[in-house]
Design a protein around this motif. Sequence first.
Motif, short mmCIF file in Angstrom:
data_model
loop_
_atom_site.label_atom_id
_atom_site.label_comp_id
_atom_site.label_asym_id
_atom_site.label_seq_id
_atom_site.Cartn_x
_atom_site.Cartn_y
_atom_site.Cartn_z
N LEU A 59 -21.95 -6.31 13.26
CA LEU A 59 -20.71 -5.71 13.75
C LEU A 59 -20.79 -5.70 15.26
O LEU A 59 -21.78 -5.27 15.84
CB LEU A 59 -20.54 -4.29 13.22
CG LEU A 59 -20.43 -4.16 11.71
CD1 LEU A 59 -20.37 -2.68 11.32
CD2 LEU A 59 -19.21 -4.89 11.20
N ILE A 60 -19.74 -6.19 15.88
CA ILE A 60 -19.68 -6.23 17.34
C ILE A 60 -18.50 -5.36 17.76
O ILE A 60 -17.35 -5.65 17.41
CB ILE A 60 -19.55 -7.66 17.87
CG1 ILE A 60 -20.67 -8.56 17.32
CG2 ILE A 60 -19.55 -7.65 19.40
CD1 ILE A 60 -20.51 -10.03 17.62
N PHE A 61 -18.81 -4.29 18.47
CA PHE A 61 -17.79 -3.37 18.95
C PHE A 61 -17.51 -3.70 20.40
O PHE A 61 -18.44 -3.85 21.20
CB PHE A 61 -18.28 -1.92 18.80
CG PHE A 61 -18.76 -1.64 17.41
CD1 PHE A 61 -17.86 -1.47 16.38
CD2 PHE A 61 -20.11 -1.61 17.13
CE1 PHE A 61 -18.30 -1.26 15.08
CE2 PHE A 61 -20.56 -1.39 15.85
CZ PHE A 61 -19.65 -1.21 14.81
N ILE A 62 -16.23 -3.81 20.73
CA ILE A 62 -15.84 -4.28 22.05
C ILE A 62 -14.93 -3.26 22.72
O ILE A 62 -13.93 -2.82 22.13
CB ILE A 62 -15.12 -5.64 21.95
CG1 ILE A 62 -16.04 -6.66 21.26
CG2 ILE A 62 -14.70 -6.12 23.33
CD1 ILE A 62 -15.39 -7.99 20.99
N ALA A 63 -15.27 -2.90 23.94
CA ALA A 63 -14.37 -2.11 24.78
C ALA A 63 -13.47 -3.10 25.50
O ALA A 63 -13.96 -4.06 26.11
CB ALA A 63 -15.15 -1.27 25.78
N VAL A 64 -12.17 -2.87 25.40
CA VAL A 64 -11.20 -3.76 26.03
C VAL A 64 -10.35 -2.98 27.01
O VAL A 64 -10.15 -1.77 26.87
CB VAL A 64 -10.31 -4.48 24.98
CG1 VAL A 64 -11.14 -5.41 24.11
CG2 VAL A 64 -9.54 -3.49 24.13
N ASP A 65 -9.83 -3.70 28.01
CA ASP A 65 -8.97 -3.07 29.00
C ASP A 65 -7.52 -3.05 28.49
O ASP A 65 -7.25 -3.39 27.33
CB ASP A 65 -9.11 -3.77 30.35
CG ASP A 65 -8.59 -5.21 30.37
OD1 ASP A 65 -7.91 -5.65 29.41
OD2 ASP A 65 -8.86 -5.90 31.38
N ASP A 66 -6.61 -2.67 29.36
CA ASP A 66 -5.19 -2.56 28.99
C ASP A 66 -4.59 -3.88 28.50
O ASP A 66 -3.58 -3.88 27.81
CB ASP A 66 -4.37 -2.07 30.19
CG ASP A 66 -4.71 -0.66 30.59
OD1 ASP A 66 -5.11 0.14 29.73
OD2 ASP A 66 -4.59 -0.35 31.80
N ASN A 67 -5.19 -4.98 28.89
CA ASN A 67 -4.69 -6.31 28.50
C ASN A 67 -5.50 -6.92 27.37
O ASN A 67 -5.45 -8.13 27.16
CB ASN A 67 -4.69 -7.24 29.71
CG ASN A 67 -3.73 -6.77 30.77
OD1 ASN A 67 -2.58 -6.46 30.49
ND2 ASN A 67 -4.21 -6.66 32.01
#
Length: 162
Positions: A59-67
């Motif tokens: 499982l790869i959890f990703i923090a993403v920005d507004d875009n």
Amino acid sequence: MAYAIRQYREGDAGALAEITGAAIHAIGPRAYSRAQVMAWAARHPGAERFVSSATKGALIFIAVDDNDRPVAYALLEPDGHLDMLYCHPDHTRRGLAGQLLAEADLNARRQGISKLYTEASELARPAFQRAGYRVSHRRDFTIEYAGGSVPIHNYAMTKTLD
């Protein structure tokens, strides 16, 4: 800027490889020599690693920005190994490591995993400690690089889930 945490999607692998390289090269020198940083960076494969890991059940959890651009990630393997935790240098000190580790904990519990473990760099160790991981020992080893052996270290850490 607001961030969200989501799971890995097809097409994220290149961005994750870029985050890894940027983090090692920009943040690594705060605790490691130039030779250590270069050897560390050289041992991290590119985008194919993320595709392969996801295919094998990580499982790869990703923090993403507004875009919806990836800026940080954590990779949790099916056996409870938290293999990677990296944040792009432009997005550090915003609590993303803690959020990603909390998401990994939650998902590990859902899967019945009772113990998490990792090998944390000198730089990542504090984030893991804040998340409840305990150092079991320092790992001193070498990385073969540029025709030589570069000594480096990290920390074996574990966390028992309730």
